[in-house]
Scaffold this motif. Structure first.
Motif, short mmCIF file in Angstrom:
data_model
loop_
_atom_site.label_atom_id
_atom_site.label_comp_id
_atom_site.label_asym_id
_atom_site.label_seq_id
_atom_site.Cartn_x
_atom_site.Cartn_y
_atom_site.Cartn_z
N LEU A 84 0.86 -1.19 0.00
CA LEU A 84 0.00 0.00 0.00
C LEU A 84 0.89 1.23 0.00
O LEU A 84 1.80 1.35 0.83
CB LEU A 84 -0.87 -0.01 1.26
CG LEU A 84 -1.80 1.18 1.43
CD1 LEU A 84 -3.06 0.98 0.60
CD2 LEU A 84 -2.18 1.37 2.88
N GLY A 92 -1.60 12.49 3.48
CA GLY A 92 -2.28 13.28 4.50
C GLY A 92 -3.57 13.93 4.02
O GLY A 92 -4.13 14.79 4.69
N ARG A 97 -6.71 6.23 3.29
CA ARG A 97 -7.94 5.69 3.88
C ARG A 97 -8.89 5.24 2.76
O ARG A 97 -9.50 4.17 2.83
CB ARG A 97 -8.61 6.75 4.75
CG ARG A 97 -9.77 6.22 5.58
CD ARG A 97 -10.45 7.34 6.34
NE ARG A 97 -9.58 8.02 7.29
CZ ARG A 97 -9.24 7.56 8.48
NH1 ARG A 97 -9.71 6.40 8.87
NH2 ARG A 97 -8.45 8.25 9.27
N ASN A 123 6.30 2.07 11.65
CA ASN A 123 5.60 2.82 10.61
C ASN A 123 4.31 3.41 11.18
O ASN A 123 3.20 2.91 10.95
CB ASN A 123 5.32 1.92 9.41
CG ASN A 123 4.84 2.69 8.19
OD1 ASN A 123 4.45 3.84 8.30
ND2 ASN A 123 4.86 2.04 7.05
C1 LIG Z 1 0.61 4.93 5.07
C2 LIG Z 1 0.10 5.80 3.92
C3 LIG Z 1 -0.43 4.87 2.83
C4 LIG Z 1 -1.06 6.68 4.43
O1 LIG Z 1 -1.61 7.35 3.32
P1 LIG Z 1 -2.21 8.85 3.46
O2 LIG Z 1 -2.95 9.15 2.22
O3 LIG Z 1 -1.13 9.79 3.85
O4 LIG Z 1 -3.21 8.66 4.70
P2 LIG Z 1 -4.58 9.43 4.96
O5 LIG Z 1 -4.43 10.87 4.63
O6 LIG Z 1 -5.69 8.68 4.30
O7 LIG Z 1 -4.70 9.30 6.54
C5 LIG Z 1 -5.48 8.26 7.13
C6 LIG Z 1 -5.05 8.05 8.56
O8 LIG Z 1 -3.72 7.53 8.58
C7 LIG Z 1 -3.03 8.03 9.73
N1 LIG Z 1 -1.93 8.86 9.29
C8 LIG Z 1 -1.65 9.29 8.03
N2 LIG Z 1 -0.51 10.00 8.01
C9 LIG Z 1 -0.05 10.04 9.29
C10 LIG Z 1 1.10 10.61 9.91
N3 LIG Z 1 2.02 11.29 9.22
N4 LIG Z 1 1.27 10.42 11.25
C11 LIG Z 1 0.37 9.71 11.96
N5 LIG Z 1 -0.75 9.15 11.43
C12 LIG Z 1 -0.95 9.32 10.10
C13 LIG Z 1 -4.05 8.83 10.51
O9 LIG Z 1 -4.74 7.94 11.38
C14 LIG Z 1 -4.99 9.28 9.41
O10 LIG Z 1 -6.28 9.61 9.88
P3 LIG Z 1 -6.63 11.12 10.30
O11 LIG Z 1 -6.31 11.97 9.10
O12 LIG Z 1 -8.09 11.05 10.62
O13 LIG Z 1 -5.74 11.43 11.47
C15 LIG Z 1 1.21 6.76 3.38
O14 LIG Z 1 1.78 7.43 4.47
C16 LIG Z 1 2.29 6.05 2.59
O15 LIG Z 1 2.17 5.84 1.37
N6 LIG Z 1 3.41 5.71 3.29
C17 LIG Z 1 4.58 5.10 2.60
C18 LIG Z 1 4.33 3.64 2.22
C19 LIG Z 1 3.94 2.83 3.42
O16 LIG Z 1 4.46 2.98 4.51
N7 LIG Z 1 2.95 1.90 3.19
C20 LIG Z 1 2.47 1.03 4.23
C21 LIG Z 1 3.09 -0.31 4.11
S1 LIG Z 1 2.53 -1.40 5.42
#
Ligand SMILES: CC(C)(COP(=O)(O)OP(=O)(O)OC[C@H]1O[C@@H](n2cnc3c(N)ncnc32)[C@H](O)[C@@H]1OP(=O)(O)O)[C@@H](O)C(=O)NCCC(=O)NCCS
Length: 153
Positions: A84, A92, A97, A123
């Protein structure tokens, strides 16, 4: 924020796009765990043939810009969510989600009753995302570097 619609199957043209979202070895470890090593070549994502029944999906904006990727692999009677990732420039903003919810819908449509995944304990963004959608850590992996999490559909 540009609106998003549904998931579409990944194509070969998406491979370098997804790879460009992984800028270094640390990001690769968070994305793929210890199973891939830096440098990360786009074609390394193209390994569905080694995972029977596995599928890979992209999330686009309504303008057709790819902003997310997820892989779904059948494991026993569950579906494993893997690789993912959301494009760094739009993190963010709710895409992760949305991507995960669509993956859960997809799993439900396939008649799967349980989904699972592995995530690095370090993570925090990914763990928070999974917890917020009801994933619970396997107690036996709570102290491990790689936690296993699961939830019912
Ligand atoms: C993990 C990842 C997919 C989240 O995607 P995103 O689009 O940034 O997430 P969203 O904006 O949908 O946020 C959903 C929830 O995730 C959590 N979240 C997202 N970014 C966060 C951060 N920097 N710190 C803490 N929690 C965070 C929060 O719970 C958030 O909910 P909220 O906005 O109500 O607080 C993204 O950070 C990513 O691509 N990371 C690199 C790859 C990775 O680590 N993949 C997972 C492999 S297991």
């Amino acid at each position: 924020m540009k609106s998003v619609h549904s998931l579409r199957p990944r194509t070969n043209a998406d491979l370098p796009v997804v790879a460009s979202w992984v800028p270094n070895a640390e990001a690769l470890y968070a994305f793929a765990g210890p199973w891939m090593t830096w440098p990360f070549l786009p074609e390394e994502l193209d390994d569905l043939h080694r995972r029977p029944g596995a599928t890979a999906w992209m999330l686009d904006t309504s303008d057709g810009e790819p902003v997310g990727h997820v892989q779904l692999t059948p494991v026993d009677d569950a579906l494993r969510i893997g690789r993912l990732i959301v494009a760094p420039s739009v993190r963010g903003e709710g895409r992760g989600r949305r991507l995960l919810r669509l993956a859960l819908d997809h799993a439900g449509a396939r008649g799967v009753s349980r989904v699972q995944l592995g995530v690095l304990a370090s993570n925090t963004p990914a763990r928070r995302l999974y917890e917020s959608l009801g994933f619970v850590a396997d107690p036996e992996t709570l102290d491990a570097p790689m936690m296993l999490m699961a939830r019912d559909i």
